[in-house]
Design an enzyme around this catalytic site. Structure first.
Site, short mmCIF file in Angstrom:
data_model
loop_
_atom_site.label_atom_id
_atom_site.label_comp_id
_atom_site.label_asym_id
_atom_site.label_seq_id
_atom_site.Cartn_x
_atom_site.Cartn_y
_atom_site.Cartn_z
N LYS A 162 9.74 -14.60 -6.36
CA LYS A 162 8.83 -13.90 -7.26
C LYS A 162 9.52 -12.70 -7.92
CE LYS A 162 5.50 -11.95 -5.18
NZ LYS A 162 4.37 -11.81 -4.26
N GLU A 188 2.53 -1.22 -3.29
CA GLU A 188 3.82 -1.79 -2.88
C GLU A 188 4.32 -1.12 -1.61
OE1 GLU A 188 6.64 -3.89 -4.76
OE2 GLU A 188 4.68 -4.82 -4.67
N ARG A 189 5.00 -1.88 -0.79
CA ARG A 189 5.71 -1.28 0.33
C ARG A 189 6.90 -0.48 -0.22
NH1 ARG A 189 4.39 -6.42 1.40
NH2 ARG A 189 3.05 -6.84 3.20
#
Length: 463
Positions: A162, A188-189
């Site tokens: 992705k 997001e991490r």
């Protein structure tokens, strides 16, 4: 001295209640407008509700640690603003427009800052031209074409490519359209954001991109508003710079989750499956700002997580209603080395019609899907009896399908350093020509390997 006078003239209030990220603030002079930005020390708060003629309820955009009842709050009289301009290219920002990439601090004058809440382009001013947005990636352009100003969903788990697909689209956007790419990370991490930044920098695509993050450890209010901040920057490049903008959002479901957290903190009654009662309007407020105008376009590709693979989940249903294309990445194809791992039979687009893409493109895409569908049905027979037991006609179908699968693979510019293969950007015409020739059995006697990881079909002829 002037600054002191300005501060003294500002609307001021005091905190009367704190419940986690939610604060009740009393103003004796006048109530701040909804969405106004407030500040208490180092904490920023957004006005969400008017409780009565003197009290507002706000949601904190930063940690409320250290706050107490009675603390003074300043109302600056306007919503949160973010910087705009060419200086943003190649940098990473947080929701407040501050750089977080350890580079030099940007000095953006107030005249170049915009409030994050904008209106969608009125229908009368929207561009009515429906053009195909060429990504340069064969599998997408042929089977799930994107329209300029449209929105596409990118479905894929971890490790199926992705991020690589997103980086390649950013690169091809800079090369093919001389446009700008904007990456918005919602929830997001920190690890994912850092890896994406490093890979984009190393592959040379960062110079025509802007990145803005509200990471997983940040307050739900920040994660809920970062999408609007990203759209404000995108609208600047579309309206002022008159450019095509590619907006990549990862992950739109985390935007819904953040909204659900904010709704719960505010004490709103949940609706179906526990989501916020304003789910549909919140998604629409964000999605409907993504559009084309006479000056330029914003085309969006959004990563979409489907909870428990339940496509009837309200978050998925409301998101799908705004998407015009679905690009599904398959772990099975990734395990076979077929990159990009786009699943042809599950990916689709609403513009794949004869009136928009043309009769030839529509027929080729339809024949590809039919061939691959028939191949899927034959796989069980091949596994049990072998390829030799099939009829001649079925063997021809298998031959075409396997060559189509390999031709739809493609080496990417952003992975050159890992694979050693030079990246290819393939035009839609070249991709259609190649698929048509394979469907016509012009490559029946060619080895499958000759079609694997190439650009145009002419490369197979030269091997």
């Amino acid at each position: 001295m002037d600054t002191l006078k300005q501060t003294q003239n500002l609307n001021k209030g005091k905190i009367i209640a704190i419940r986690g990220s939610v604060l009740d603030i009393q103003f004796l002079k006048r109530l701040p407008a909804v969405n106004n930005l407030l500040q208490c020390g180092e904490v920023f708060i957004e006005t969400i509700l008017h409780l009565n003629d003197r009290t507002i309820r706000g949601i904190a955009l930063t940690s409320t640690q250290g706050l107490k009842r009675g603390d003074k709050v300043i109302d600056y009289g306007s919503p949160l603003t973010v910087p705009t301009g060419e200086k943003l290219l190649g940098r990473i920002f947080n929701i407040f427009g501050e750089t977080i990439d350890e580079g030099e601090k940007l000095d953006i004058p107030p005249s170049q800052k915009r409030a994050i809440y904008g209106k969608s382009v009125p229908l009368a001013e929207r561009s009515t031209k429906i053009g195909v947005f060429e990504t340069g990636i064969k599998a997408i352009d042929v089977l799930a074409p994107l329209g300029r100003g449209d929105k596409a969903g990118l479905f894929g788990g971890a490790g199926v490519g992705k991020t690589v697909l997103i980086m390649e689209m950013i690169h091809n956007m800079a090369v093919g359209y001389q446009g700008v790419s904007l990456f918005c990370g919602i929830g997001e991490r920190s690890r994912e954001g850092e890896e994406l930044f490093r890979e984009m920098r190393d592959s040379g695509v960062l110079g025509r991109a802007v990145m803005i993050f509200a990471q997983m450890n940040e307050q739900p209010g920040a994660r809920f508003r970062v999408g609007h901040a990203a759209l404000t920057i995108a609208e600047y490049f579309r309206d002022e710079q008159k450019q095509d903008v590619l907006l990549l959002i990862d992950n739109i479901y985390r935007f819904v989750q953040a909204g659900s957290e904010v709704s719960g903190l505010l004490g709103e009654l949940p609706s179906r499956v526990g989501y916020q009662p304003t789910l549909a309007s919140e998604i629409a407020d964000l999605e409907e700002r993504i559009s084309s105008s006479a000056s330029g376009s914003i085309t969006s590709i959004q990563a979409v997580y489907v909870p428990a693979d339940d496509f009837t989940d309200p978050a998925a249903v409301h998101t799908f209603s705004h998407l015009s294309a679905s690009i599904v990445l398959s772990r099975q194809r990734a395990s076979q080395g077929l990159y990009p791992a786009v699943e042809p039979l599950k990916s689709n687009s609403s513009i794949l019609t004869t009136t928009i893409v043309g009769k030839r493109h529509y027929q080729i895409a339809h024949q590809i899907k039919q061939t691959l569908s028939e191949y899927e049905e034959l796989k069980d027979i091949i596994a049990m009896l072998g390829l030799e037991e099939l009829s001649k006609e079925d063997q021809n179908i298998v031959n075409r399908a396997r060559r189509l699968e390999r031709f739809l693979t493609q080496p990417f510019v952003t992975t050159e350093q890992f694979t050693g293969n030079a990246g290819r950007r393939v035009s839609l015409r070249e991709a259609l020509d190649g698929c048509e020739q394979i469907l016509n059995d012009e490559f029946y006697d060619y080895p499958e390997s000759a079609l694997y990881m190439i650009g145009s079909i002419d490369e197979a002829k030269r091997l």
